[in-house]
Design a protein around this motif. Sequence first.
Motif, PDB file in Angstrom:
ATOM      1  N   ARG A   1       0.951  -0.920  -0.243  1.00 32.72           N
ATOM      2  CA  ARG A   1       0.088  -0.144  -0.433  1.00 32.72           C
ATOM      3  C   ARG A   1       0.833   1.565  -0.164  1.00 32.72           C
ATOM      4  N   ILE A   2       2.013   1.012   0.855  1.00 33.97           N
ATOM      5  CA  ILE A   2       3.115   2.489   0.951  1.00 33.97           C
ATOM      6  C   ILE A   2       3.735   2.608  -0.360  1.00 33.97           C
ATOM      7  N   LEU A   3       4.037   1.734  -0.968  1.00 32.25           N
ATOM      8  CA  LEU A   3       4.622   1.759  -2.378  1.00 32.25           C
ATOM      9  C   LEU A   3       3.507   2.308  -3.668  1.00 32.25           C
ATOM     10  N   GLU A   4       2.297   1.281  -3.248  1.00 32.70           N
ATOM     11  CA  GLU A   4       1.267   1.875  -4.839  1.00 32.70           C
ATOM     12  C   GLU A   4       0.742   3.541  -3.652  1.00 32.70           C
ATOM     13  N   LEU A   5       1.212   3.989  -2.860  1.00 32.30           N
ATOM     14  CA  LEU A   5       0.713   5.567  -2.645  1.00 32.30           C
ATOM     15  C   LEU A   5       1.524   6.290  -2.836  1.00 32.30           C
ATOM     16  N   ARG A   6       2.620   6.096  -2.164  1.00 33.00           N
ATOM     17  CA  ARG A   6       3.674   6.858  -2.661  1.00 33.00           C
ATOM     18  C   ARG A   6       4.631   6.681  -3.758  1.00 33.00           C
ATOM     19  N   CYS A   7       3.963   5.759  -4.206  1.00 38.46           N
ATOM     20  CA  CYS A   7       6.090   5.303  -5.817  1.00 38.46           C
ATOM     21  C   CYS A   7       4.500   5.419  -7.426  1.00 38.46           C
ATOM     22  N   ARG A   8       3.456   4.966  -7.109  1.00 40.82           N
ATOM     23  CA  ARG A   8       3.237   4.771  -8.304  1.00 40.82           C
ATOM     24  C   ARG A   8       3.051   5.969  -9.246  1.00 40.82           C
ATOM     25  N   ASP A   9       3.172   6.350 -10.559  1.00 39.86           N
ATOM     26  CA  ASP A   9       2.895   6.970 -11.174  1.00 39.86           C
ATOM     27  C   ASP A   9       1.857   6.885 -11.921  1.00 39.86           C
ATOM     28  N   MET A  10       0.268   7.955 -11.279  1.00 35.60           N
ATOM     29  CA  MET A  10      -0.348   7.727 -12.026  1.00 35.60           C
ATOM     30  C   MET A  10      -0.704   8.249 -13.106  1.00 35.60           C
ATOM     31  N   GLN A  11      -0.179   9.777 -13.538  1.00 35.15           N
ATOM     32  CA  GLN A  11      -0.223   9.927 -14.872  1.00 35.15           C
ATOM     33  C   GLN A  11       0.579   8.988 -15.630  1.00 35.15           C
TER      34      GLN A  11
END
Length: 187
Positions: free
Chosen positions: A4-14
């Motif tokens: 969850r931390i990786l998805e919240l903090r690291c994933r490039d949503m653009q």
Amino acid sequence: TLFRILELRCRDMQFGGYPEAFTRNWEPVEDMRLSDKDANEKKSMNTHLHLLEAYANLYRIMPSESLAEALHSLLSLFKDHIIDRDTFSMHLFFSEQWEPRSSVISYGHDIEASWLLCEAAVCLGYKEWIDYYNTLAPLMTDRAMAGMDTDGGLMDETDAQTGVCKKEKHWWQQAETMVGLLNAYQL
């Protein structure tokens, strides 16, 4: 969880995917290189390959919709951006918008990805991904065999632009070759 931390903090949503490096406080860094060998680019094949590996193994023991979505996204990134559709080899480094930024062919990473992508697709249980990567894996394996030396060891890499081949052989490439060849044989 760390997922969850990786998805919240690291994933490039653009643009999709995950940038290469952050500060301890999850801020962007200027120098993205994780080693002197790496290019200073926002994204790498290696980060995405090992994230795929970790997420697939987590999915085995703790399946969830959000983890399945992240695995689908990673499998799509390999299909759409990371694996070259003409050569069946992977690009190693990318801009934030997925423009390839390397002409190096890493034989060990290509054969490693050939079986890890199949394993992730099977783990997810999505027939279209299983069929796609089971078809692609032998092609990637054949491509990686261009790095096989006369002594039976897999060489490090070749720069496709210059033709310069780095004939070093590292333990991990040999181990990945054994698993990749077995996977290709089974397919």
